[in-house]
Design a protein around this motif. Sequence first.
Motif, PDB file in Angstrom:
ATOM      1  N   VAL A  58       0.846  -1.199   0.000  1.00  0.00           N
ATOM      2  CA  VAL A  58       0.000   0.000   0.000  1.00  0.00           C
ATOM      3  C   VAL A  58       0.875   1.240   0.000  1.00  0.00           C
ATOM      4  O   VAL A  58       0.645   2.184  -0.775  1.00  0.00           O
ATOM      5  N   LEU A  59       1.898   1.247   0.816  1.00  0.00           N
ATOM      6  CA  LEU A  59       2.799   2.401   0.907  1.00  0.00           C
ATOM      7  C   LEU A  59       3.533   2.631  -0.417  1.00  0.00           C
ATOM      8  O   LEU A  59       3.634   3.770  -0.892  1.00  0.00           O
ATOM      9  N   VAL A  60       4.021   1.561  -1.035  1.00  0.00           N
ATOM     10  CA  VAL A  60       4.721   1.673  -2.325  1.00  0.00           C
ATOM     11  C   VAL A  60       3.773   2.216  -3.395  1.00  0.00           C
ATOM     12  O   VAL A  60       4.127   3.112  -4.158  1.00  0.00           O
ATOM     13  N   ASN A  61       2.555   1.680  -3.441  1.00  0.00           N
ATOM     14  CA  ASN A  61       1.589   2.142  -4.436  1.00  0.00           C
ATOM     15  C   ASN A  61       1.172   3.580  -4.196  1.00  0.00           C
ATOM     16  O   ASN A  61       0.987   4.343  -5.148  1.00  0.00           O
ATOM     17  N   LEU A  62       1.047   3.976  -2.935  1.00  0.00           N
ATOM     18  CA  LEU A  62       0.702   5.364  -2.619  1.00  0.00           C
ATOM     19  C   LEU A  62       1.843   6.291  -3.029  1.00  0.00           C
ATOM     20  O   LEU A  62       1.600   7.366  -3.584  1.00  0.00           O
ATOM     21  N   GLU A  63       3.071   5.870  -2.778  1.00  0.00           N
ATOM     22  CA  GLU A  63       4.211   6.692  -3.195  1.00  0.00           C
ATOM     23  C   GLU A  63       4.191   6.884  -4.708  1.00  0.00           C
ATOM     24  O   GLU A  63       4.420   7.984  -5.215  1.00  0.00           O
ATOM     25  N   SER A  64       3.899   5.824  -5.433  1.00  0.00           N
ATOM     26  CA  SER A  64       3.856   5.887  -6.893  1.00  0.00           C
ATOM     27  C   SER A  64       2.696   6.764  -7.389  1.00  0.00           C
ATOM     28  O   SER A  64       2.855   7.544  -8.325  1.00  0.00           O
ATOM     29  N   ALA A  65       1.546   6.640  -6.748  1.00  0.00           N
ATOM     30  CA  ALA A  65       0.350   7.383  -7.169  1.00  0.00           C
ATOM     31  C   ALA A  65       0.436   8.861  -6.802  1.00  0.00           C
ATOM     32  O   ALA A  65      -0.126   9.707  -7.478  1.00  0.00           O
ATOM     33  N   GLY A  66       1.115   9.161  -5.710  1.00  0.00           N
ATOM     34  CA  GLY A  66       1.108  10.526  -5.206  1.00  0.00           C
ATOM     35  C   GLY A  66      -0.151  10.764  -4.394  1.00  0.00           C
ATOM     36  O   GLY A  66      -0.979   9.860  -4.229  1.00  0.00           O
ATOM     37  N   SER A 124       7.252  12.018   5.159  1.00  0.00           N
ATOM     38  CA  SER A 124       8.714  11.924   5.052  1.00  0.00           C
ATOM     39  C   SER A 124       9.213  10.669   5.774  1.00  0.00           C
ATOM     40  O   SER A 124      10.137   9.994   5.301  1.00  0.00           O
ATOM     41  N   THR A 125       8.591  10.310   6.888  1.00  0.00           N
ATOM     42  CA  THR A 125       8.954   9.081   7.602  1.00  0.00           C
ATOM     43  C   THR A 125       8.657   7.853   6.748  1.00  0.00           C
ATOM     44  O   THR A 125       9.428   6.895   6.733  1.00  0.00           O
ATOM     45  N   GLY A 126       7.551   7.899   6.018  1.00  0.00           N
ATOM     46  CA  GLY A 126       7.198   6.800   5.116  1.00  0.00           C
ATOM     47  C   GLY A 126       8.194   6.666   3.973  1.00  0.00           C
ATOM     48  O   GLY A 126       8.595   5.551   3.607  1.00  0.00           O
ATOM     49  N   HIS A 127       8.618   7.815   3.423  1.00  0.00           N
ATOM     50  CA  HIS A 127       9.631   7.789   2.357  1.00  0.00           C
ATOM     51  C   HIS A 127      10.947   7.217   2.884  1.00  0.00           C
ATOM     52  O   HIS A 127      11.620   6.449   2.191  1.00  0.00           O
ATOM     53  N   GLU A 128      11.302   7.596   4.112  1.00  0.00           N
ATOM     54  CA  GLU A 128      12.531   7.063   4.714  1.00  0.00           C
ATOM     55  C   GLU A 128      12.439   5.551   4.904  1.00  0.00           C
ATOM     56  O   GLU A 128      13.398   4.829   4.631  1.00  0.00           O
ATOM     57  N   LEU A 129      11.291   5.079   5.384  1.00  0.00           N
ATOM     58  CA  LEU A 129      11.087   3.637   5.558  1.00  0.00           C
ATOM     59  C   LEU A 129      11.237   2.915   4.222  1.00  0.00           C
ATOM     60  O   LEU A 129      11.943   1.907   4.129  1.00  0.00           O
ATOM     61  N   LEU A 130      10.572   3.425   3.185  1.00  0.00           N
ATOM     62  CA  LEU A 130      10.668   2.791   1.870  1.00  0.00           C
ATOM     63  C   LEU A 130      12.096   2.805   1.352  1.00  0.00           C
ATOM     64  O   LEU A 130      12.544   1.834   0.737  1.00  0.00           O
ATOM     65  N   GLY A 131      12.836   3.868   1.614  1.00  0.00           N
ATOM     66  CA  GLY A 131      14.231   3.931   1.206  1.00  0.00           C
ATOM     67  C   GLY A 131      15.065   2.850   1.885  1.00  0.00           C
ATOM     68  O   GLY A 131      15.876   2.171   1.240  1.00  0.00           O
ATOM     69  N   ARG A 132      14.861   2.683   3.202  1.00  0.00           N
ATOM     70  CA  ARG A 132      15.592   1.642   3.936  1.00  0.00           C
ATOM     71  C   ARG A 132      15.235   0.246   3.424  1.00  0.00           C
ATOM     72  O   ARG A 132      16.106  -0.611   3.253  1.00  0.00           O
ATOM     73  N   ILE A 133      13.956   0.035   3.179  1.00  0.00           N
ATOM     74  CA  ILE A 133      13.501  -1.273   2.701  1.00  0.00           C
ATOM     75  C   ILE A 133      14.084  -1.561   1.318  1.00  0.00           C
ATOM     76  O   ILE A 133      14.592  -2.659   1.071  1.00  0.00           O
ATOM     77  N   ARG A 134      14.022  -0.579   0.434  1.00  0.00           N
ATOM     78  CA  ARG A 134      14.570  -0.781  -0.916  1.00  0.00           C
ATOM     79  C   ARG A 134      16.063  -1.092  -0.862  1.00  0.00           C
ATOM     80  O   ARG A 134      16.542  -2.014  -1.517  1.00  0.00           O
ATOM     81  N   GLU A 135      16.786  -0.326  -0.082  1.00  0.00           N
ATOM     82  CA  GLU A 135      18.237  -0.526   0.027  1.00  0.00           C
ATOM     83  C   GLU A 135      18.552  -1.925   0.551  1.00  0.00           C
ATOM     84  O   GLU A 135      19.411  -2.628   0.020  1.00  0.00           O
ATOM     85  N   SER A 136      17.829  -2.338   1.584  1.00  0.00           N
ATOM     86  CA  SER A 136      18.050  -3.652   2.172  1.00  0.00           C
ATOM     87  C   SER A 136      17.707  -4.769   1.190  1.00  0.00           C
ATOM     88  O   SER A 136      18.441  -5.756   1.055  1.00  0.00           O
TER      89      SER A 136
END
Length: 164
Positions: free
Chosen positions: A41-49, A98-110
């Motif tokens: 849901v978070l990834v799709n929301l980031e993509s959708a805006g 911004s916290t959600g973007h940070e979480l997604l960044g950590r998850i993607r990197e990992s």
Amino acid sequence: MGVSPDTAQGLLDELFLISRALRRNLAQPEEGRLLPGGISVLVNLESAGPCRQVDLAAQIGISASAMSRHITELVADGYVLRNTDPDDGRAIRVEVSSTGHELLGRIRESRIQGLQEVMADWTQDDAERARHILHTLRSQLIARDSRNAAADHQKHSEERIDVQ
């Protein structure tokens, strides 16, 4: 005819098992605190805006009530913000914080690092071919879904006309 039923079943089995293996091997501990599907849901929301929950639910293909549970949890954890829709003051839009973007960044990197480790003996060409095949399959599934949705819409429109 194309692909045999046995090959299609084997591919379905592999895709299912790959999905499970990815979750087991590449998931970050932070993901386990969310409802299953919360990261999706978070990834799709980031993509959708910024958008309305109902629109995001339709895009992902889940019920409005399931989306509501996800958004409530993601807001409570600080990963999603709810704001008044500037086009309709009665409606609410959601967006990744911004916290959600940070979480997604950590998850993607990992996940990237984990997959690179698993694929250490693959060539770049092998990985690109696999990515291309999976992209093609996903695109064809999306196209099929769109065709089915259009056919369902047409059928329901015709049924409404017949009833009237």
